[in-house]
Design a protein around this motif. Structure first.
Motif, mmCIF file in Angstrom:
data_model
loop_
_atom_site.group_PDB
_atom_site.id
_atom_site.type_symbol
_atom_site.label_atom_id
_atom_site.label_comp_id
_atom_site.label_asym_id
_atom_site.label_seq_id
_atom_site.Cartn_x
_atom_site.Cartn_y
_atom_site.Cartn_z
ATOM 1 N N PRO A 32 0.808 -1.227 0.000
ATOM 2 C CA PRO A 32 0.000 0.000 0.000
ATOM 3 C C PRO A 32 0.843 1.279 0.000
ATOM 4 C CG PRO A 32 -0.873 -1.578 1.565
ATOM 5 C CD PRO A 32 0.453 -2.103 1.123
ATOM 6 N N PHE A 33 2.033 1.218 0.616
ATOM 7 C CA PHE A 33 2.862 2.415 0.729
ATOM 8 C C PHE A 33 4.253 2.172 0.161
ATOM 9 C CE2 PHE A 33 0.023 2.628 4.546
ATOM 10 C CZ PHE A 33 -0.724 3.722 4.152
ATOM 11 N N ILE A 34 4.875 3.235 -0.324
ATOM 12 C CA ILE A 34 6.275 3.221 -0.740
ATOM 13 C C ILE A 34 6.967 4.380 -0.029
ATOM 14 C CG2 ILE A 34 7.900 3.420 -2.664
ATOM 15 C CD1 ILE A 34 5.729 2.396 -4.516
ATOM 16 N N PRO A 35 7.978 4.089 0.827
ATOM 17 C CA PRO A 35 8.510 2.772 1.153
ATOM 18 C C PRO A 35 7.477 1.922 1.894
ATOM 19 C CG PRO A 35 9.359 4.408 2.675
ATOM 20 C CD PRO A 35 8.631 5.162 1.602
ATOM 21 N N ALA A 36 7.636 0.614 1.801
ATOM 22 C CA ALA A 36 6.716 -0.283 2.495
ATOM 23 C C ALA A 36 6.851 -0.103 4.000
ATOM 24 C CB ALA A 36 7.016 -1.730 2.112
ATOM 25 N N ASN A 47 4.709 7.476 -0.655
ATOM 26 C CA ASN A 47 3.741 7.358 -1.753
ATOM 27 C C ASN A 47 2.566 6.470 -1.368
ATOM 28 O OD1 ASN A 47 6.435 7.412 -4.007
ATOM 29 N ND2 ASN A 47 4.732 8.857 -4.122
ATOM 30 N N VAL A 48 1.385 6.776 -1.925
ATOM 31 C CA VAL A 48 0.214 5.918 -1.800
ATOM 32 C C VAL A 48 0.191 5.027 -3.031
ATOM 33 C CG1 VAL A 48 -2.301 5.827 -1.650
ATOM 34 C CG2 VAL A 48 -1.033 7.663 -0.497
ATOM 35 N N ASN A 49 0.437 3.736 -2.822
ATOM 36 C CA ASN A 49 0.573 2.793 -3.932
ATOM 37 C C ASN A 49 -0.718 2.040 -4.209
ATOM 38 O OD1 ASN A 49 2.442 1.787 -5.869
ATOM 39 N ND2 ASN A 49 2.549 -0.156 -4.728
ATOM 40 N N ARG A 50 -1.471 1.785 -3.171
ATOM 41 C CA ARG A 50 -2.831 1.243 -3.271
ATOM 42 C C ARG A 50 -3.525 1.487 -1.945
ATOM 43 N NH1 ARG A 50 -3.932 -3.146 -0.196
ATOM 44 N NH2 ARG A 50 -2.356 -4.773 0.083
ATOM 45 N N ARG A 51 -4.811 1.189 -1.892
ATOM 46 C CA ARG A 51 -5.594 1.380 -0.675
ATOM 47 C C ARG A 51 -5.209 0.333 0.371
ATOM 48 N NH1 ARG A 51 -9.941 4.457 -1.107
ATOM 49 N NH2 ARG A 51 -10.042 4.130 -3.348
ATOM 50 N N LEU A 52 -5.108 0.747 1.641
ATOM 51 C CA LEU A 52 -4.754 -0.198 2.700
ATOM 52 C C LEU A 52 -5.824 -1.277 2.830
ATOM 53 C CD1 LEU A 52 -2.710 -0.893 4.908
ATOM 54 C CD2 LEU A 52 -3.971 0.603 6.463
ATOM 55 N N PHE A 53 -7.106 -0.868 2.848
ATOM 56 C CA PHE A 53 -8.211 -1.830 2.875
ATOM 57 C C PHE A 53 -9.033 -1.630 1.609
ATOM 58 C CE2 PHE A 53 -7.203 -1.236 7.373
ATOM 59 C CZ PHE A 53 -7.036 -2.554 7.770
ATOM 60 N N MET A 54 -9.069 -2.636 0.780
ATOM 61 C CA MET A 54 -9.712 -2.504 -0.530
ATOM 62 C C MET A 54 -11.236 -2.388 -0.398
ATOM 63 S SD MET A 54 -7.280 -4.965 -2.861
ATOM 64 C CE MET A 54 -6.819 -6.119 -1.576
ATOM 65 N N ILE A 55 -11.833 -1.704 -1.363
ATOM 66 C CA ILE A 55 -13.270 -1.468 -1.356
ATOM 67 C C ILE A 55 -13.995 -2.805 -1.528
ATOM 68 C CG2 ILE A 55 -15.169 -0.306 -2.554
ATOM 69 C CD1 ILE A 55 -13.176 1.863 -3.379
ATOM 70 N N PRO A 56 -14.947 -3.125 -0.639
ATOM 71 C CA PRO A 56 -15.605 -4.441 -0.685
ATOM 72 C C PRO A 56 -16.620 -4.537 -1.815
ATOM 73 C CG PRO A 56 -16.507 -3.142 1.108
ATOM 74 C CD PRO A 56 -15.358 -2.346 0.542
ATOM 75 N N PRO A 57 -16.984 -5.761 -2.212
ATOM 76 C CA PRO A 57 -17.870 -5.971 -3.360
ATOM 77 C C PRO A 57 -19.272 -5.386 -3.179
ATOM 78 C CG PRO A 57 -17.455 -8.044 -2.215
ATOM 79 C CD PRO A 57 -16.494 -7.050 -1.663
ATOM 80 N N THR A 58 -19.777 -5.324 -1.956
ATOM 81 C CA THR A 58 -21.089 -4.700 -1.735
ATOM 82 C C THR A 58 -21.056 -3.244 -2.182
ATOM 83 O OG1 THR A 58 -21.561 -6.167 0.122
ATOM 84 C CG2 THR A 58 -22.848 -4.136 -0.013
ATOM 85 N N ILE A 59 -19.946 -2.573 -1.915
ATOM 86 C CA ILE A 59 -19.809 -1.166 -2.289
ATOM 87 C C ILE A 59 -19.563 -1.022 -3.790
ATOM 88 C CG2 ILE A 59 -18.501 0.954 -1.908
ATOM 89 C CD1 ILE A 59 -20.251 0.057 0.462
ATOM 90 N N THR A 60 -18.726 -1.865 -4.370
ATOM 91 C CA THR A 60 -18.488 -1.756 -5.821
ATOM 92 C C THR A 60 -19.773 -2.031 -6.603
ATOM 93 O OG1 THR A 60 -17.719 -4.061 -5.971
ATOM 94 C CG2 THR A 60 -16.051 -2.371 -5.595
ATOM 95 N N ALA A 61 -20.615 -2.939 -6.091
ATOM 96 C CA ALA A 61 -21.902 -3.203 -6.747
ATOM 97 C C ALA A 61 -22.801 -1.977 -6.669
ATOM 98 C CB ALA A 61 -22.588 -4.409 -6.107
ATOM 99 N N ALA A 62 -22.809 -1.306 -5.512
ATOM 100 C CA ALA A 62 -23.600 -0.078 -5.370
ATOM 101 C C ALA A 62 -23.072 1.008 -6.298
ATOM 102 C CB ALA A 62 -23.563 0.392 -3.922
ATOM 103 N N ASN A 63 -21.756 1.075 -6.450
ATOM 104 C CA ASN A 63 -21.172 2.062 -7.351
ATOM 105 C C ASN A 63 -21.596 1.821 -8.792
ATOM 106 O OD1 ASN A 63 -19.843 3.365 -5.274
ATOM 107 N ND2 ASN A 63 -17.926 2.264 -5.568
ATOM 108 N N GLN A 64 -21.610 0.562 -9.204
ATOM 109 C CA GLN A 64 -22.058 0.238 -10.559
ATOM 110 C C GLN A 64 -23.503 0.672 -10.765
ATOM 111 O OE1 GLN A 64 -21.377 -3.944 -11.266
ATOM 112 N NE2 GLN A 64 -19.245 -3.817 -10.587
#
Length: 637
Positions: free
Chosen positions: A378-382, A455-472
């Motif tokens: 998630p971060f650089i440096p790790a 650096n922010v390399n990715r999200r520490l806790f990824m967005i869950p599928p319930t939320i991605t479905a709502a986003n769609q």
């Protein structure tokens, strides 16, 4: 003292200040841990219809444990608050209401350049540094909520910077915060100003992300009707705040008697919104940015000088007067409802906030992390993040590992912790002598601290599928109304509608429990926040120095009164509980803080310890009233 409730429904927002001071405690957690163990479990999700209307159809959640319902609530709230606003000025300012005549399609601002949330009152319009709120009129039902924006700090109105004129109507976006609740500064990655889009880099640090907090009419009327903006106008305010904060923690209404701060909830029967606050984050757009993909607005920020670490405000700068284009990158919304008395916390971000070093999006538009980035650090440096043990006097730790250092010349977001709040230590001495430096933090602890950018390399806790479905579902609904709507470039990150105690959190709960926005709560103390925060050194903890579990969210029935539950909560709710409810302001940090003394200047340097100590006093870090040993009463400073 009975607070008055508005008998009309205008849309408003509760900020976090956004999120404000966040705390962390916990079990061992390492970035080196396999990202697959953090990936949300894919389950079947039934989509709830989302409608694109200027008035939200939802005024509460029926089941706060249902993440799908909470996501639907969040999106309906977002759509209503991003609806075009009526023309503002020159003589009439219908703030907090949508434009409903159909003259402007959803996805565009109103004719004078605003959407609904922008017309809410800025925190300094609710809690002015001196005097009464602008336009304050107790003879009007809304206490003159709908007045021309005026930003009055402790020394009065801030003058324009050299070369800047005083406009007839100030910008509605007043960006007076330059750090994430005094813990770190946030940067957009390499920014080459585009001459045709402005680029007056001489005015400030051009990559810095700036913030603001606002409140809706419901909250403003509650504050104004009780004169809760300052103890000089309500001499009992200090006692009320102190007793309110102590009562929720102890349940002792005899030692800490009412009245208590209790912000109004929504009224589903009469279709009235509850207390709402928002926090927004903005950045300059440069030659590599497409302004048609961002919601852009006229903004105000502040410039000045720093001498021996002490900032001095010189004046304001309005972006339109220097030819700059600023884009919205994050929007927090919190609202209090009957079934969510600890508030519903929803956070949205731009779909291209998180990029790799080459400028490619790490996530799909719906928020799903692309497969090639799932196992990246998630971060650089790790950083190896170790949660605080469940014992007194301990806190979360962060350690750099032998990985590449941050690259601030890439397109990636990066943050820099403020002086004295570095938190991160170096695992390998002399890995990079210029950035690993022996230092002493704000509490006198000496260590080899990492003092460089991350650096922010990715999200520490990824967005869950319930939320991605709502986003769609939301993106499809918006596209069906206007396939060019600017809001198609934004998505829900997650939403909290109920408190959960840390001891009951399971891996699938983590993305919701640790709700955080990538540009508003970025460093590990904020992305992995829970429990309490030591504002002097930036560390978070689960147990205080007396050995007690640091509960930070309390469910209260004020009709009795009685405490119905207490939780060591994480993310936005945990932060607002720690810095809002426990400080007497319900879950409103800006109410707990009161008058706003000064704006931040954009030149403030997070490496200057003295400047950061000055800043600490602006972010909910005020002294508590000194209690009487007998009554528990005290005065607010």
């Amino acid at each position: 003292m009975k607070p008055k409730h508005p008998n009309y429904a205008k849309i408003g927002l509760l900020s976090s200040l956004a999120l404000l001071a966040l705390l962390i405690v916990g079990n061992r957690f390492s970035q080196a841990r396999s990202a697959s163990s953090l990936r949300p479990r894919i389950v079947g999700v039934t989509l709830t219809p989302i409608t694109v209307t200027p008035q939200t159809p939802n005024f509460d959640v029926q089941d706060p444990t249902d993440l799908q319902e909470a996501a639907n609530f969040a999106w309906q709230e977002f759509i209503a608050l991003t609806w075009p606003a009526p023309a503002q000025g020159p003589s009439s300012f219908p703030r907090g209401v949508p434009l409903t005549d159909g003259s402007v399609p959803y996805g565009k601002p109103g004719t004078t350049g605003q959407v609904v949330f922008e017309t809410f009152r800025h925190k300094v319009e609710v809690f002015p540094g001196t005097g009464n709120p602008n336009g304050y009129d107790p003879t009007k039902p809304d206490f003159a909520f709908s007045s021309i924006p005026v930003y009055t700090y402790a020394n009065g109105l801030i003058p324009p910077a050299p070369g800047i004129n005083i406009p007839a109507v100030p910008p509605f976006d007043n960006l007076d915060e330059v750090t994430q609740i005094s813990l770190n500064a946030m940067y957009a990655g390499i920014m080459n100003p585009q001459p045709t889009m402005g680029g007056s880099s001489h005015t400030s640090q051009i990559e810095k992300i700036l913030f603001q907090a606002k409140a809706n009419e419901t909250q403003y009327v509650y504050v104004a009707s009780n004169k809760f903006w300052g103890q000089d106008v309500n001499p009992n305010l200090g006692n009320i705040l102190f007793n309110s904060g102590q009562y929720v923690q102890t349940g002792d209404s005899k030692t800490y008697p009412p009245p208590y701060i209790n912000l109004p909830v929504s009224d589903p029967v009469n279709k009235k919104l509850g207390s709402i606050e928002i926090k927004t984050a903005w950045r300059r757009l440069g030659k590599h940015d497409d302004p048609s993909k961002f919601y852009t607005a006229r903004v105000r920020f502040y410039v000045g000088t720093v001498s021996n670490g002490t900032p001095t405000v010189q004046g304001f700068v309005d972006s339109d007067q220097v030819g700059e284009t600023w884009g919205l990158v994050a929007l927090h919304i919190i609202q209090k409802t009957p079934n969510a008395p600890t508030f519903i916390y929803a956070t949205f971000g731009h779909i291209n906030n998180i990029l790799d070093a080459n400028g490619n999006s790490v996530e799909e538009p719906d928020g799903t992390t692309k497969s090639q980035y799932v196992n990246s650090s998630p971060f650089i440096p790790a950083l190896t993040i170790t949660g605080a043990p469940s014992q007194k006097g301990t806190s979360q730790t962060e350690t750099t590992t032998n990985t590449p250092l941050a690259n601030t010349n890439s397109a990636q977001l990066y943050y820099q912790n403020v002086s004295g709040k570095w938190v991160t230590t170096c695992a390998i001495p002399k890995i990079d002598p210029p950035l690993c430096v022996q230092g002493t933090d704000g509490t006198g602890v000496s260590a080899l601290f990492y003092m460089g950018p991350v650096n922010v390399n990715r999200r520490l806790f990824m967005i869950p599928p319930t939320i991605t479905a709502a986003n769609q579902a939301a993106q499809q609904a918006i596209a069906a109304v206007n396939n060019q709507a600017i809001w198609l470039n934004y998505r829900l990150i997650n939403v909290q509608a109920r408190p959960i105690d840390i001891d009951n959190v399971t891996p699938p709960d983590e993305p919701t429990y640790y709700l955080a926005n990538e540009v508003v709560e970025t460093n590990p103390s904020l992305q992995h926040f829970r429990g309490g925060l030591n504002v002097l050194n930036g560390r978070i903890f689960n147990y205080d120095f007396t050995g007690k579990k640091d509960f930070n969210a309390f469910v209260v029935d004020y009709t009795k009164p009685v405490i119905k539950g207490k939780y060591l909560m994480g993310g936005c709710m945990g932060c607002h509980g720690s810095q809002g409810q426990k400080q007497g302001g319900d879950f409103s940090v800006i109410l707990a803080n009161g008058r706003v003394p000064s704006p931040d200047i954009i030149q403030e340097d997070e490496t200057q310890a003295a400047a950061m100590q000055v800043k600490a006093g602006r972010y909910g870090l005020v002294k508590k009233p000194t209690p009487s040993l007998r009554t528990g009463k005290g005065k607010r400073p």
